[in-house]
Design an enzyme around this catalytic site. Structure first.
Site, mmCIF file in Angstrom:
data_model
loop_
_atom_site.group_PDB
_atom_site.id
_atom_site.type_symbol
_atom_site.label_atom_id
_atom_site.label_comp_id
_atom_site.label_asym_id
_atom_site.label_seq_id
_atom_site.Cartn_x
_atom_site.Cartn_y
_atom_site.Cartn_z
ATOM 1 N N ASP A 1 -11.093 -7.375 -2.938
ATOM 2 C CA ASP A 1 -11.903 -8.594 -2.835
ATOM 3 C C ASP A 1 -13.290 -8.176 -2.391
ATOM 4 O OD1 ASP A 1 -12.249 -9.039 0.296
ATOM 5 O OD2 ASP A 1 -10.257 -8.231 -0.060
ATOM 6 N N GLU B 1 0.810 -1.216 0.000
ATOM 7 C CA GLU B 1 0.000 0.000 0.000
ATOM 8 C C GLU B 1 0.850 1.276 0.000
ATOM 9 O OE1 GLU B 1 -4.038 -1.646 2.147
ATOM 10 O OE2 GLU B 1 -2.317 -1.188 3.399
HETATM 11 N N1 ADE Z 1 -8.950 -5.488 3.416
HETATM 12 C C1 ADE Z 1 -9.047 -6.014 2.167
HETATM 13 N N2 ADE Z 1 -10.001 -6.950 2.109
HETATM 14 C C2 ADE Z 1 -10.534 -7.033 3.348
HETATM 15 C C3 ADE Z 1 -11.550 -7.823 3.926
HETATM 16 N N3 ADE Z 1 -12.201 -8.739 3.202
HETATM 17 N N4 ADE Z 1 -11.832 -7.652 5.239
HETATM 18 C C4 ADE Z 1 -11.152 -6.740 5.968
HETATM 19 N N5 ADE Z 1 -10.173 -5.985 5.488
HETATM 20 C C5 ADE Z 1 -9.867 -6.107 4.180
#
Ligand code: ADE
Length: 252
Positions: free
Chosen positions: A220, A11
């Site tokens: 995601d 990041e």
């Molecule tokens: N950061 C990226 N994906 C995430 C997720 N599914 N839950 C929590 N933090 C995240």
């Protein structure tokens, strides 16, 4: 001085490569990169994952480095059904989805820092991000073009170009890989995205009266495929978020 925080190496690495480094200082196990980015004095730091890491880092930026604004950049799990991998989210407000009280029916959210008893309207549980920074980000976001998904990821059946959304982000010390939890976060908070640091940084900034901005890109969809998609798209999503941050630095 502007503080820029990301939780993971992915990041912050693109900015780390661009920074005109003046000094590097290690405090509480984290490296603070002090220098110039696009002629702006910045301190760039990787906080590590979770709310405590994020809070410690934000407070150190403010107390030790005398930072006057904080930008958090990174990735998030998509919560609202219309979000796709690669989309950007500019947070207007942040709730901590794991703060509240639990009875036999589940968790009732409260505003972090308040006593989690009695009644609290859901509208009162959020910390707001800075209006001025939000408006700048919103304006710039209309001018940027986000790259499509990297080649070889057609299985996702991406049907549209990445988009930019504005709204609620939720934070908790939980990586969400559950469709039912994802639905709960959407229904309870009207959340666009979930992550693990933004709520802590927003709260620390509120306590110190420091403006903060939270930019996230979707890696995601917080569902059962989240872990695998996170690994696949962490770099792509992280660089989308940095694209916007890079442009914001020209304007603040
Ligand atoms: N950061 C990226 N994906 C995430 C997720 N599914 N839950 C929590 N933090 C995240």
């Amino acid at each position: 001085m502007i503080g820029i925080i990301g939780a993971l190496e992915e990041e912050i690495n693109l900015l780390k490569n661009k920074i005109n480094l003046e000094k590097k200082e290690k405090i509480a196990g984290r490296n603070f990169y002090v220098g110039k980015l696009k002629e702006r004095e910045v301190v760039l730091v990787k906080s590590g994952v979770g709310k405590v890491n994020a809070a410690v880092t934000a407070q150190l930026l403010i107390t030790v480095f005398n930072i006057k604004k904080i930008i958090f950049t990174g990735i998030a799990g998509g919560i609202a059904p219309n979000l796709e991998i690669g989309d950007l989210v500019i947070a207007s407000r942040v709730a901590q989805h794991d703060y509240g009280n639990i009875n036999s029916k589940g968790l009732t959210p409260f505003k972090p820092g308040s006593y989690p008893f009695g009644e609290m309207e859901i509208e009162d549980v959020y910390y707001k991000v800075d209006n001025v920074l939000f408006n700048i980000a919103e304006k710039i976001s209309r001018e940027i073009i986000i790259d499509d998904l990297p080649e070889g990821t057609v299985f996702l059946q991406q049907t549209r170009k990445p988009m930019i959304h504005k709204g609620t982000v939720v934070t908790g010390d939980q990586f969400i890989i559950s469709k039912s939890k994802q639905k709960w976060l959407y229904n309870t908070f009207n959340a666009l995205a979930t992550e693990m640091e933004g709520g802590a940084v927003t709260q620390v900034c509120y306590l110190n009266k420091i403006p903060c901005l939270l930019i996230r890109s979707i890696s995601d969809k917080a569902d059962e495929k989240a872990e695998i998609n996170f690994q696949k798209f962490v770099n792509y999503a992280a660089s989308n978020s940095l694209l916007l941050v890079d442009r914001i630095l020209d304007c603040i």
